[in-house]
Design a protein around this motif. Sequence first.
Motif, PDB file in Angstrom:
ATOM      1  N   VAL A   5      42.501 -56.139 -52.636  1.00  0.00           N
ATOM      2  CA  VAL A   5      41.589 -55.770 -53.724  1.00  0.00           C
ATOM      3  C   VAL A   5      41.778 -54.247 -53.118  1.00  0.00           C
ATOM      4  O   VAL A   5      41.202 -53.994 -52.055  1.00  0.00           O
ATOM      5  N   GLU A   6      41.795 -53.426 -54.220  1.00  0.00           N
ATOM      6  CA  GLU A   6      41.967 -51.769 -54.187  1.00  0.00           C
ATOM      7  C   GLU A   6      40.677 -51.955 -55.031  1.00  0.00           C
ATOM      8  O   GLU A   6      40.310 -52.289 -55.666  1.00  0.00           O
ATOM      9  N   SER A   7      39.791 -50.091 -54.087  1.00  0.00           N
ATOM     10  CA  SER A   7      38.727 -50.031 -54.699  1.00  0.00           C
ATOM     11  C   SER A   7      39.066 -48.215 -54.924  1.00  0.00           C
ATOM     12  O   SER A   7      39.661 -47.836 -53.531  1.00  0.00           O
ATOM     13  N   GLY A   8      37.701 -47.543 -55.197  1.00  0.00           N
ATOM     14  CA  GLY A   8      37.727 -45.913 -54.658  1.00  0.00           C
ATOM     15  C   GLY A   8      38.226 -44.943 -55.873  1.00  0.00           C
ATOM     16  O   GLY A   8      38.093 -44.167 -55.759  1.00  0.00           O
ATOM     17  N   LEU A  20      40.868 -44.494 -51.120  1.00  0.00           N
ATOM     18  CA  LEU A  20      41.265 -45.300 -51.864  1.00  0.00           C
ATOM     19  C   LEU A  20      41.168 -46.413 -50.652  1.00  0.00           C
ATOM     20  O   LEU A  20      41.868 -46.395 -49.267  1.00  0.00           O
ATOM     21  N   THR A  21      40.721 -47.536 -50.514  1.00  0.00           N
ATOM     22  CA  THR A  21      40.649 -48.965 -49.810  1.00  0.00           C
ATOM     23  C   THR A  21      40.851 -49.966 -50.290  1.00  0.00           C
ATOM     24  O   THR A  21      40.823 -49.836 -51.584  1.00  0.00           O
ATOM     25  N   CYS A  22      41.874 -50.477 -49.617  1.00  0.00           N
ATOM     26  CA  CYS A  22      42.472 -51.801 -49.196  1.00  0.00           C
ATOM     27  C   CYS A  22      41.879 -52.769 -48.852  1.00  0.00           C
ATOM     28  O   CYS A  22      42.210 -52.656 -47.325  1.00  0.00           O
ATOM     29  N   THR A  78      41.420 -53.507 -43.646  1.00  0.00           N
ATOM     30  CA  THR A  78      41.476 -52.719 -44.398  1.00  0.00           C
ATOM     31  C   THR A  78      42.321 -50.937 -44.639  1.00  0.00           C
ATOM     32  O   THR A  78      42.399 -50.754 -43.230  1.00  0.00           O
ATOM     33  N   TYR A  80      43.679 -47.183 -46.298  1.00  0.00           N
ATOM     34  CA  TYR A  80      43.058 -46.181 -46.516  1.00  0.00           C
ATOM     35  C   TYR A  80      44.234 -45.371 -47.285  1.00  0.00           C
ATOM     36  O   TYR A  80      45.059 -44.896 -46.075  1.00  0.00           O
ATOM     37  N   GLN A 113      45.295 -56.350 -58.123  1.00  0.00           N
ATOM     38  CA  GLN A 113      44.831 -55.835 -58.647  1.00  0.00           C
ATOM     39  C   GLN A 113      45.261 -54.032 -59.871  1.00  0.00           C
ATOM     40  O   GLN A 113      45.339 -54.014 -61.052  1.00  0.00           O
ATOM     41  N   THR A 115      43.893 -50.018 -58.964  1.00  0.00           N
ATOM     42  CA  THR A 115      43.102 -49.690 -59.387  1.00  0.00           C
ATOM     43  C   THR A 115      42.955 -47.632 -59.790  1.00  0.00           C
ATOM     44  O   THR A 115      44.027 -47.589 -59.714  1.00  0.00           O
TER      45      THR A 115
END
Length: 121
Positions: A5-8, A20-22, A78, A80, A113, A115
């Motif tokens: 799950v990616e975010s950031g 970005l964070t995975c 995680t 980054y 998915q 980001t």
Amino acid sequence: QVQLVESGGGLVQAGGSLRLTCAGSGRTFSTRHIGWFRQAPGKEREFVAAITWSSFGTMYGDSVQGRFTISRDSANNTVYLQMNSLKPGDTAVYYCAANTMFTKATTWMHWGQGTQVTVSS
């Protein structure tokens, strides 16, 4: 199996930074190499950076070398991607991927998915 799950992602001005964070899960995540790829509209998916399962090895795409840094927090599953000196050309959807092979090819086994990163001029 591995779940990613990616975010950031977000909107940033040229010259700015994003991280970005995975976030990974699954019993084999800790034994998988992790990579970041990106895809801009109308373009093919492009290798950005990767880190080995042990964190001892990293590699970068030519267009981000010296500006992006990949790192791994194995205790928290995680990975980054620190992105500095961003350019409009870095605008793309960024994907995290996991694989048993350490390669710049886009044929990795598991994908998140994505980001969106948008860099304005």
